[in-house]
Design an enzyme around this catalytic site. Sequence first.
Site, PDB file in Angstrom:
ATOM      1  N   HIS A  53      43.683  50.267  28.487  1.00 44.36           N
ATOM      2  CA  HIS A  53      43.968  50.501  29.909  1.00 44.36           C
ATOM      3  C   HIS A  53      44.692  51.841  30.119  1.00 44.36           C
ATOM      4  CE1 HIS A  53      44.494  48.249  33.959  1.00 44.36           C
ATOM      5  NE2 HIS A  53      44.476  49.549  34.162  1.00 44.36           N
ATOM      6  N   GLU A  98      44.875  41.320  29.035  1.00 45.03           N
ATOM      7  CA  GLU A  98      45.196  42.563  28.321  1.00 45.03           C
ATOM      8  C   GLU A  98      46.497  42.367  27.561  1.00 45.03           C
ATOM      9  OE1 GLU A  98      45.233  45.641  31.268  1.00 45.03           O
ATOM     10  OE2 GLU A  98      43.060  45.659  31.434  1.00 45.03           O
ATOM     11  N   THR A 117      36.141  50.597  33.974  1.00 52.13           N
ATOM     12  CA  THR A 117      37.502  51.129  34.029  1.00 52.13           C
ATOM     13  C   THR A 117      38.238  50.559  35.243  1.00 52.13           C
ATOM     14  OG1 THR A 117      36.793  53.086  35.267  1.00 52.13           O
ATOM     15  CG2 THR A 117      36.904  53.303  32.875  1.00 52.13           C
ATOM     16  N   ARG A 142      38.769  46.551  36.591  1.00 55.50           N
ATOM     17  CA  ARG A 142      39.598  45.415  36.192  1.00 55.50           C
ATOM     18  C   ARG A 142      38.774  44.513  35.278  1.00 55.50           C
ATOM     19  NH1 ARG A 142      43.276  47.972  37.459  1.00 55.50           N
ATOM     20  NH2 ARG A 142      44.991  47.547  38.895  1.00 55.50           N
TER      21      ARG A 142
HETATM   22  C1  GLV Z   1      45.447  50.902  37.164  1.00 53.85           C
HETATM   23  O1  GLV Z   1      44.682  50.108  36.698  1.00 53.85           O
HETATM   24  C2  GLV Z   1      45.716  51.017  38.559  1.00 53.85           C
HETATM   25  O2  GLV Z   1      45.332  50.148  39.358  1.00 53.85           O
HETATM   26  O3  GLV Z   1      46.362  52.011  38.926  1.00 53.85           O
END
Ligand code: GLV
Length: 309
Positions: free
Chosen positions: A273, A254, A223, A225
């Site tokens: 995402h 993405e 979750t 990158r």
């Molecule tokens: C989302 O990926 C963030 O960096 O807030």
Amino acid sequence: MSRVFVARAIAGNALQRLTAAGHEVEVWPGNLPPHPIELRDAVADADGLLSMLTERLDAALLDAAPQLKVIANYAVGFDNVDLAATAARGIAVGVTPDVLTDATADLTFALLLAAARRLPEAQQAVIQGRWRTFEPRGWLGASVHGASIAIVGARGRIGGAVARRARGFDMEVIPVNRGDDLHAALARADFVSLHTPLTPRTRHLIDDDALAATKPGAILVNTGRGGLVDQDALARALREGRLRAAALDVTDPEPLPPDDPLLAAPNLIVLPHIGSATHQAREAMAEMAVDNLLAGLADEPLPYPAPQR
Ligand code: GLV
Ligand code: GLV
């Protein structure tokens, strides 16, 4: 009066505080990000920019924004911003930490549990009418309770929040921080969860070698990158069954093109995402981004600056 360009409509009413302070606000009307050329035009006379991680803010873009004083990135991450280029131009960069930590850690656990217990496949069987009866040998998954989890980036806020959830499931937490032996941790973890920022040093941290070192049958959750993972290597590991499953909220790019080989790999969950996508987190992020803009436009230090590495 200053001019602020907002690269996409955001949740909540925080932008009203900019107009109330006398600033002129232009919100990009599209559901898709401005094309880089459109972004360049939009920032030509902007003093402030509220950007998403979809906006690549490099030297060329900044050169097209001679008045720009402050960038408020609507994210905790800031790998989309060239911090050397902003520093060279005296542009302040702000982020939105803390308020999305628990939302992202919750989503991490949702993915971990969904992959371990094969929720997407099981749901499809019911919806498609393939499920006929309680199956004593069907849908067997991996035990989460009592399993071990390597948390890469354990000292970070989100890594720490994932560790707290893992302990609630009686999991053995194997913290992996900069300087630790990643491969040794991977060799003994049933689950691996990535929470380290994307930098040149962490790009493709999970590559063929790392996956070869990973405990057979482990589950990878990302979750953080997409760039942390070499996706070709991941697709191979899934196809060969070396990994039991992978659950990703982030990919590179993405979205992935529909014909990307990774999307055809077995035992893969991919989300669009949505780590911070709760009403509460996204509205709090908007307030922080506006706090950063108001400070930057007033030539004051930002309350939530991007950390220097
Ligand atoms: C989302 O990926 C963030 O960096 O807030
Ligand atoms: C399962 O539903 C059980 O009762 O064991």
